[in-house]
Design a protein around this motif. Structure first.
Motif, PDB file in Angstrom:
ATOM      1  N   GLU A  68      43.305  44.355  32.588  1.00  0.00           N
ATOM      2  CA  GLU A  68      42.700  45.445  33.342  1.00  0.00           C
ATOM      3  C   GLU A  68      41.241  45.169  33.687  1.00  0.00           C
ATOM      4  OE1 GLU A  68      43.297  48.820  30.912  1.00  0.00           O
ATOM      5  OE2 GLU A  68      45.486  48.814  31.113  1.00  0.00           O
ATOM      6  N   ILE A  69      40.550  44.357  32.865  1.00  0.00           N
ATOM      7  CA  ILE A  69      39.178  43.939  33.165  1.00  0.00           C
ATOM      8  C   ILE A  69      39.085  42.431  33.040  1.00  0.00           C
ATOM      9  CG2 ILE A  69      38.128  46.110  32.425  1.00  0.00           C
ATOM     10  CD1 ILE A  69      37.444  44.794  29.766  1.00  0.00           C
ATOM     11  N   ASP A  70      38.091  41.852  33.720  1.00  0.00           N
ATOM     12  CA  ASP A  70      37.934  40.398  33.664  1.00  0.00           C
ATOM     13  C   ASP A  70      36.974  40.009  32.539  1.00  0.00           C
ATOM     14  OD1 ASP A  70      35.370  40.939  34.558  1.00  0.00           O
ATOM     15  OD2 ASP A  70      35.752  40.282  36.626  1.00  0.00           O
ATOM     16  N   ALA A  71      36.612  38.722  32.491  1.00  0.00           N
ATOM     17  CA  ALA A  71      35.769  38.197  31.404  1.00  0.00           C
ATOM     18  C   ALA A  71      34.362  38.765  31.437  1.00  0.00           C
ATOM     19  CB  ALA A  71      35.727  36.668  31.464  1.00  0.00           C
ATOM     20  N   GLU A  72      33.959  39.348  32.578  1.00  0.00           N
ATOM     21  CA  GLU A  72      32.650  39.971  32.689  1.00  0.00           C
ATOM     22  C   GLU A  72      32.706  41.465  32.421  1.00  0.00           C
ATOM     23  OE1 GLU A  72      30.945  38.985  36.427  1.00  0.00           O
ATOM     24  OE2 GLU A  72      30.912  36.836  36.031  1.00  0.00           O
ATOM     25  N   GLY A  73      33.902  41.967  32.101  1.00  0.00           N
ATOM     26  CA  GLY A  73      34.052  43.391  31.829  1.00  0.00           C
ATOM     27  C   GLY A  73      34.234  44.228  33.074  1.00  0.00           C
ATOM     28  N   LYS A  74      34.411  43.592  34.217  1.00  0.00           N
ATOM     29  CA  LYS A  74      34.585  44.334  35.476  1.00  0.00           C
ATOM     30  C   LYS A  74      36.061  44.615  35.702  1.00  0.00           C
ATOM     31  CE  LYS A  74      30.477  42.249  37.537  1.00  0.00           C
ATOM     32  NZ  LYS A  74      29.953  41.412  38.655  1.00  0.00           N
TER      33      LYS A  74
END
Length: 323
Positions: A68-74
């Motif tokens: 649901e989110i990527d490695a950057e938390g987006k």
């Protein structure tokens, strides 16, 4: 950004305690204060912080694991169901994901949208705990690394050196109250009680680290006494050396020298040896050598008889005029 599991060096099945432990270990290793000459240190530290921001909170970790989110938390806007502007699947709030990490002259900086950090105890507290500082949860300070929110603090230490080391300089190792040892260069001509300041060797904090302040004491010397830049020394001589004159060896801080004692020298006479004293800004001081006539231990019958005859034949009063 790399996979946060890879950044922290843990597996996807790692427990929360294992993740926290890995972050603490990596934070001490990658902190910019410990890598001042590495221009990439700040970037690696920010990447580590961002990875822990995701994996250190249970809801965000689950959201990342579900994609649901990527490695950057987006948030990923494609490929999963149930995502809305508010709470999505698993209770994830999209506004929690936009966070920025940076390192500058004010230390570690973290900014985000609305909302708090969730349930993992405040990110700053984890950093404080990792470096031994007092956190908002009340943990006491007890380590060399301190709270990033505070400026660096000075450390005080004490060191005792010999008179010779103070005169000619030396390299000494000092154990700090934190347990760490540092090597200190003692400059020539250091005075008793003088403080040496080592910039940036104190406790780390936001911006520049504090300084190390070392107060130096000079131990008493068994032979020499200081009088400013001059040194004073008592030289014992025999009765016959005082009467007949002699050449005697006199110790100095940089080796013994020979001193000529004139015939008829009285006890208490002081000789000045130029440039054999303590170094100072104006140049080296002098050595003031005072002779002290020493009689043989245990007495001597022949000497006593000689003195009785001398007293009768050639009496004199060295205290005449003293009242």
């Amino acid at each position: 950004m790399r996979d946060p599991y890879e950044v922290l060096g843990v597996s996807k099945t790692a427990s929360a305690a294992e993740i926290k432990s890995a972050f603490r270990r990596q934070a001490k290793k990658l902190h910019p204060d410990a890598n001042k000459h590495d221009p990439r240190a700040a970037g690696r530290f920010a990447e580590l912080n961002a990875a822990y921001e995701i994996l250190g909170e249970d809801k965000k970790r689950k959201a990342f694991d579900r994609g649901e989110i990527d490695a950057e938390g987006k948030p990923r806007f494609q490929g999963f169901e149930g995502f809305t502007r508010g709470r999505g699947q698993g209770g994830f709030n999209s506004e929690d994901a936009f966070e920025t990490f940076s390192w500058g002259r004010d230390g570690f900086q973290h900014t985000r949208g609305r909302g708090g950090f969730g349930g993992f105890g405040a990110f700053e507290d984890i950093l404080k705990e990792a470096f031994g500082g007092a956190s908002r949860s009340g943990r006491p300070a007890g380590s060399e690394q301190e709270d990033f929110a505070r400026p660096g603090q000075d450390i005080s230490a004490a060191l005792t050196i010999t008179l010779a080391e103070a005169a000619i300089g030396a390299h000494k190792r000092v154990k700090l109250p934190t347990g760490r040892e540092v090597e200190v260069k003692i400059p020539p001509g250091l005075n008793d009680g003088q403080t040496i300041r080592l910039k940036g060797q104190g406790l780390a904090g936001a911006g520049r680290a504090g300084d190390l302040l070392i107060t130096v004491s000079v131990a008493p010397h068994p032979l020499f006494a200081r009088a400013g830049a001059d040194l004073r020394l008592d030289i014992p001589i025999t009765l016959y050396e005082a009467v007949l004159g002699a050449k005697v060896r006199v110790p100095t801080l940089d080796g013994a020298v020979e001193l000529a004692i004139p015939a008829g020298t009285s006890s208490g006479r002081t000789f000045r040896l130029k440039g054999k004293g303590f170094p100072a800004k104006e140049g080296k001081g002098d050595l003031l050598a005072t002779v002290r006539i020493m009689l043989p231990e245990g007495g001597d019958a022949e000497l006593e008889e000689l003195m009785r005859q001398w007293r009768k034949a050639k009496p004199y009063d060295p205290r005449k005029g003293m009242g």
